[in-house]
Design a protein around this motif. Sequence first.
Motif, PDB file in Angstrom:
ATOM      1  N   GLY A  84    -107.863 -44.203  52.899  1.00  0.00           N
ATOM      2  CA  GLY A  84    -107.715 -43.333  51.730  1.00  0.00           C
ATOM      3  C   GLY A  84    -106.282 -43.332  51.239  1.00  0.00           C
ATOM      4  O   GLY A  84    -106.019 -43.180  50.042  1.00  0.00           O
ATOM      5  N   ASN A  85    -105.329 -43.497  52.165  1.00  0.00           N
ATOM      6  CA  ASN A  85    -103.910 -43.526  51.808  1.00  0.00           C
ATOM      7  C   ASN A  85    -103.458 -44.889  51.321  1.00  0.00           C
ATOM      8  O   ASN A  85    -102.427 -45.006  50.654  1.00  0.00           O
ATOM      9  CB  ASN A  85    -103.054 -43.160  53.031  1.00  0.00           C
ATOM     10  N   VAL A  86    -104.179 -45.930  51.683  1.00  0.00           N
ATOM     11  CA  VAL A  86    -103.788 -47.288  51.329  1.00  0.00           C
ATOM     12  C   VAL A  86    -104.611 -47.824  50.166  1.00  0.00           C
ATOM     13  O   VAL A  86    -104.109 -48.565  49.329  1.00  0.00           O
ATOM     14  CB  VAL A  86    -103.946 -48.230  52.557  1.00  0.00           C
ATOM     15  N   VAL A  87    -105.875 -47.433  50.103  1.00  0.00           N
ATOM     16  CA  VAL A  87    -106.779 -47.940  49.070  1.00  0.00           C
ATOM     17  C   VAL A  87    -107.193 -46.845  48.089  1.00  0.00           C
ATOM     18  O   VAL A  87    -107.086 -46.995  46.876  1.00  0.00           O
ATOM     19  CB  VAL A  87    -108.043 -48.560  49.712  1.00  0.00           C
ATOM     20  N   GLY A  88    -107.666 -45.711  48.647  1.00  0.00           N
ATOM     21  CA  GLY A  88    -108.173 -44.637  47.797  1.00  0.00           C
ATOM     22  C   GLY A  88    -107.165 -44.123  46.789  1.00  0.00           C
ATOM     23  O   GLY A  88    -107.498 -43.880  45.624  1.00  0.00           O
ATOM     24  N   VAL A  89    -105.896 -43.964  47.229  1.00  0.00           N
ATOM     25  CA  VAL A  89    -104.896 -43.417  46.309  1.00  0.00           C
ATOM     26  C   VAL A  89    -104.557 -44.386  45.183  1.00  0.00           C
ATOM     27  O   VAL A  89    -104.106 -43.978  44.107  1.00  0.00           O
ATOM     28  CB  VAL A  89    -103.599 -43.015  47.057  1.00  0.00           C
ATOM     29  N   VAL A  90    -104.767 -45.693  45.414  1.00  0.00           N
ATOM     30  CA  VAL A  90    -104.487 -46.678  44.370  1.00  0.00           C
ATOM     31  C   VAL A  90    -105.415 -46.464  43.181  1.00  0.00           C
ATOM     32  O   VAL A  90    -105.027 -46.678  42.027  1.00  0.00           O
ATOM     33  CB  VAL A  90    -104.618 -48.111  44.932  1.00  0.00           C
ATOM     34  N   THR A  91    -106.658 -46.022  43.443  1.00  0.00           N
ATOM     35  CA  THR A  91    -107.588 -45.781  42.338  1.00  0.00           C
ATOM     36  C   THR A  91    -107.088 -44.661  41.430  1.00  0.00           C
ATOM     37  O   THR A  91    -107.432 -44.624  40.242  1.00  0.00           O
ATOM     38  CB  THR A  91    -108.994 -45.420  42.866  1.00  0.00           C
ATOM     39  N   ALA A  92    -106.279 -43.756  41.966  1.00  0.00           N
ATOM     40  CA  ALA A  92    -105.703 -42.688  41.137  1.00  0.00           C
ATOM     41  C   ALA A  92    -104.783 -43.280  40.077  1.00  0.00           C
ATOM     42  O   ALA A  92    -104.761 -42.824  38.919  1.00  0.00           O
ATOM     43  CB  ALA A  92    -104.927 -41.701  42.013  1.00  0.00           C
ATOM     44  N   ILE A  93    -104.015 -44.302  40.453  1.00  0.00           N
ATOM     45  CA  ILE A  93    -103.131 -44.974  39.501  1.00  0.00           C
ATOM     46  C   ILE A  93    -103.941 -45.789  38.502  1.00  0.00           C
ATOM     47  O   ILE A  93    -103.659 -45.780  37.296  1.00  0.00           O
ATOM     48  CB  ILE A  93    -102.145 -45.915  40.228  1.00  0.00           C
ATOM     49  N   LEU A  94    -104.946 -46.505  38.989  1.00  0.00           N
ATOM     50  CA  LEU A  94    -105.741 -47.387  38.136  1.00  0.00           C
ATOM     51  C   LEU A  94    -106.492 -46.625  37.054  1.00  0.00           C
ATOM     52  O   LEU A  94    -106.765 -47.161  35.981  1.00  0.00           O
ATOM     53  CB  LEU A  94    -106.737 -48.181  38.983  1.00  0.00           C
ATOM     54  N   ILE A  95    -106.831 -45.368  37.323  1.00  0.00           N
ATOM     55  CA  ILE A  95    -107.567 -44.562  36.342  1.00  0.00           C
ATOM     56  C   ILE A  95    -106.637 -43.570  35.638  1.00  0.00           C
ATOM     57  O   ILE A  95    -106.697 -43.412  34.414  1.00  0.00           O
ATOM     58  CB  ILE A  95    -108.719 -43.800  37.028  1.00  0.00           C
ATOM     59  N   GLY A  96    -105.790 -42.897  36.408  1.00  0.00           N
ATOM     60  CA  GLY A  96    -104.943 -41.840  35.838  1.00  0.00           C
ATOM     61  C   GLY A  96    -103.551 -42.284  35.448  1.00  0.00           C
ATOM     62  O   GLY A  96    -102.816 -41.520  34.816  1.00  0.00           O
ATOM     63  N   GLY A  97    -103.160 -43.505  35.833  1.00  0.00           N
ATOM     64  CA  GLY A  97    -101.818 -43.980  35.491  1.00  0.00           C
ATOM     65  C   GLY A  97    -100.772 -43.560  36.513  1.00  0.00           C
ATOM     66  O   GLY A  97    -101.072 -42.835  37.475  1.00  0.00           O
ATOM     67  N   PRO A  98     -99.520 -43.995  36.337  1.00  0.00           N
ATOM     68  CA  PRO A  98     -98.443 -43.705  37.287  1.00  0.00           C
ATOM     69  C   PRO A  98     -98.221 -42.217  37.532  1.00  0.00           C
ATOM     70  O   PRO A  98     -97.815 -41.806  38.619  1.00  0.00           O
ATOM     71  CB  PRO A  98     -97.206 -44.345  36.640  1.00  0.00           C
ATOM     72  N   GLY A  99     -98.489 -41.380  36.526  1.00  0.00           N
ATOM     73  CA  GLY A  99     -98.269 -39.943  36.654  1.00  0.00           C
ATOM     74  C   GLY A  99     -99.136 -39.284  37.702  1.00  0.00           C
ATOM     75  O   GLY A  99     -98.841 -38.162  38.144  1.00  0.00           O
ATOM     76  N   ALA A 100    -100.199 -39.968  38.129  1.00  0.00           N
ATOM     77  CA  ALA A 100    -101.062 -39.413  39.168  1.00  0.00           C
ATOM     78  C   ALA A 100    -100.289 -39.175  40.463  1.00  0.00           C
ATOM     79  O   ALA A 100    -100.641 -38.286  41.244  1.00  0.00           O
ATOM     80  CB  ALA A 100    -102.241 -40.352  39.423  1.00  0.00           C
ATOM     81  N   LEU A 101     -99.219 -39.945  40.675  1.00  0.00           N
ATOM     82  CA  LEU A 101     -98.402 -39.777  41.888  1.00  0.00           C
ATOM     83  C   LEU A 101     -97.763 -38.392  41.927  1.00  0.00           C
ATOM     84  O   LEU A 101     -97.727 -37.747  42.985  1.00  0.00           O
ATOM     85  CB  LEU A 101     -97.325 -40.864  41.956  1.00  0.00           C
ATOM     86  N   VAL A 102     -97.259 -37.920  40.797  1.00  0.00           N
ATOM     87  CA  VAL A 102     -96.646 -36.588  40.741  1.00  0.00           C
ATOM     88  C   VAL A 102     -97.681 -35.519  41.078  1.00  0.00           C
ATOM     89  O   VAL A 102     -97.406 -34.578  41.837  1.00  0.00           O
ATOM     90  CB  VAL A 102     -96.038 -36.322  39.349  1.00  0.00           C
ATOM     91  N   TRP A 103     -98.884 -35.664  40.527  1.00  0.00           N
ATOM     92  CA  TRP A 103     -99.929 -34.669  40.789  1.00  0.00           C
ATOM     93  C   TRP A 103    -100.418 -34.736  42.223  1.00  0.00           C
ATOM     94  O   TRP A 103    -100.838 -33.718  42.784  1.00  0.00           O
ATOM     95  CB  TRP A 103    -101.076 -34.854  39.793  1.00  0.00           C
ATOM     96  N   LEU A 104    -100.351 -35.915  42.828  1.00  0.00           N
ATOM     97  CA  LEU A 104    -100.664 -36.008  44.255  1.00  0.00           C
ATOM     98  C   LEU A 104     -99.640 -35.226  45.064  1.00  0.00           C
ATOM     99  O   LEU A 104    -100.004 -34.519  46.012  1.00  0.00           O
ATOM    100  CB  LEU A 104    -100.696 -37.474  44.691  1.00  0.00           C
ATOM    101  N   TRP A 105     -98.353 -35.324  44.696  1.00  0.00           N
ATOM    102  CA  TRP A 105     -97.313 -34.540  45.379  1.00  0.00           C
ATOM    103  C   TRP A 105     -97.562 -33.044  45.207  1.00  0.00           C
ATOM    104  O   TRP A 105     -97.489 -32.285  46.166  1.00  0.00           O
ATOM    105  CB  TRP A 105     -95.935 -34.889  44.820  1.00  0.00           C
ATOM    106  N   ILE A 106     -97.849 -32.640  43.968  1.00  0.00           N
ATOM    107  CA  ILE A 106     -98.076 -31.215  43.689  1.00  0.00           C
ATOM    108  C   ILE A 106     -99.269 -30.696  44.484  1.00  0.00           C
ATOM    109  O   ILE A 106     -99.206 -29.643  45.133  1.00  0.00           O
ATOM    110  CB  ILE A 106     -98.294 -30.992  42.177  1.00  0.00           C
ATOM    111  N   GLY A 107    -100.378 -31.445  44.444  1.00  0.00           N
ATOM    112  CA  GLY A 107    -101.569 -31.028  45.171  1.00  0.00           C
ATOM    113  C   GLY A 107    -101.337 -30.952  46.671  1.00  0.00           C
ATOM    114  O   GLY A 107    -101.821 -30.036  47.345  1.00  0.00           O
ATOM    115  N   SER A 108    -100.567 -31.900  47.208  1.00  0.00           N
ATOM    116  CA  SER A 108    -100.307 -31.925  48.651  1.00  0.00           C
ATOM    117  C   SER A 108     -99.379 -30.790  49.084  1.00  0.00           C
ATOM    118  O   SER A 108     -99.584 -30.167  50.136  1.00  0.00           O
ATOM    119  CB  SER A 108     -99.706 -33.274  49.051  1.00  0.00           C
ATOM    120  N   ILE A 109     -98.337 -30.520  48.307  1.00  0.00           N
ATOM    121  CA  ILE A 109     -97.386 -29.453  48.658  1.00  0.00           C
ATOM    122  C   ILE A 109     -98.076 -28.094  48.629  1.00  0.00           C
ATOM    123  O   ILE A 109     -97.920 -27.280  49.552  1.00  0.00           O
ATOM    124  CB  ILE A 109     -96.171 -29.478  47.709  1.00  0.00           C
ATOM    125  N   PHE A 110     -98.845 -27.829  47.585  1.00  0.00           N
ATOM    126  CA  PHE A 110     -99.602 -26.583  47.541  1.00  0.00           C
ATOM    127  C   PHE A 110    -100.696 -26.579  48.615  1.00  0.00           C
ATOM    128  O   PHE A 110    -101.026 -25.541  49.199  1.00  0.00           O
ATOM    129  CB  PHE A 110    -100.227 -26.382  46.161  1.00  0.00           C
TER     130      PHE A 110
END
Length: 437
Positions: A84-110
């Motif tokens: 999920g950390n190596v493959v699953g998270v890549v789909t977030a970029i492929l669909i949501g774009g580079p900005g998905a990384l910021v939202w992953l940080w926000i979701g994880s910190i909260f």
Amino acid sequence: MSLADQFFNILMIIDDFYWGHIGFTLVICMGLYFTIKSKFFQFRILANFGNTLKDLHCEKGHDDQGVSPLRLYFASVGGMIGLGNVVGVVTAILIGGPGALVWLWIGSIFGMLIKYAEIYLGVKFRVKNERGGFDGGPMYYLQRAFNIKAIPILAAILLCIYGVEVYQFVIITDTLTNTFDFNKIAVIVGLIGLVIYTALGGVNRLATVCTILMPAFMVIYILMCLYVIGANLESLGTVLSTVFSSAFSGHAAVGGFAGSTFILAAQNGIARAVYSGDIGIGYDATIQCETRTIHPERQARMAIFALLSDIVVCTMSMMVVLITGLWSISPVLLPSEYVATALSMHFPYMNYFMAVFFFLAGFTTIIAFFTVGMKCSRFLSHKWGEKIYLIYGIFAFSFFSFFDQTKVILIMTLSGGLLMLINLAGIIKLRKNIEFK
């Protein structure tokens, strides 16, 4: 269009709506509530790692019952850090774009405090079992939160479904079959046998396997990703600028990337944070309740560090795909091929290395989830639960192995989303029982 395709299309519509509206709102609002209530507790704990370890080392709790708190940390990480950390998270970029990384940080910190809360309740309301350990998790604290018996039963059923990690199973079987030209049926049978053998040993055997495999996996992978990022250091500033700007404005179409909106970036970033970190799912509460410690807060604090480990690995995966430009070029690759292709630009024989790497990373997650599913099946039926669950697991692993990776992940994200909905409702009801200390 086949019935299977129609089924997955319906799941995709539900998944888009849930994570675009309900799931996104729940994680942000509840995480923000606990962050403010606890006076930014997760940051204070992260700054005092030494004290957290010292408290666990000095723990005198149940010497003859339960599992070492530190071994449970690796069992937790083994469930979170995988494909999920190596493959699953890549789909977030492929669909949501580079900005998905910021939202992953926000979701994880909260999400750190959501995980803290569920593990705290899991340890506090656990019960001893006849196997020399403890039973706990959502099934048990939801009984305290609600008078409706169907709610903890539903949570246990969903955890049983979630416990059969079909997405990572499919990636492992596809990778081993394609890389080494193995017979796919033989790979499926062999992998199912290994999963069942480990899961039958319970949390203790799970903790032993994860303690052996996870440290080396994390160190090797992070070092390789850092090397790739260092080799493309001149592009780092541009990539980070794109990541932060597109997080709140979306990203236009470029190369093989179709473009995205702010909603798509947030939806996919949060969804993958929940999936990769098992935030609010109940997996960790079910595993961590086996701890020897009698202090819920001491075990729950380790969840904050486990989720930090998860964030680091997710970030490495997404950054190597972004900094090498693979996310935006044609032809489009399979989700499992992006990180391997990025690393192969700098390391030889990556197809063979990544096949072994995927097996080790995915196997720890699969056995961790399946172990939780076994515990939940015993909750549902002490006599027949495990037997029925083993049959279901064999069927589900075999059946979904012949479907596309991007479709199978919907099973995990939707069952996880429903679990999060039920689990968070229980945590809110029991919020006065949770102490941040």
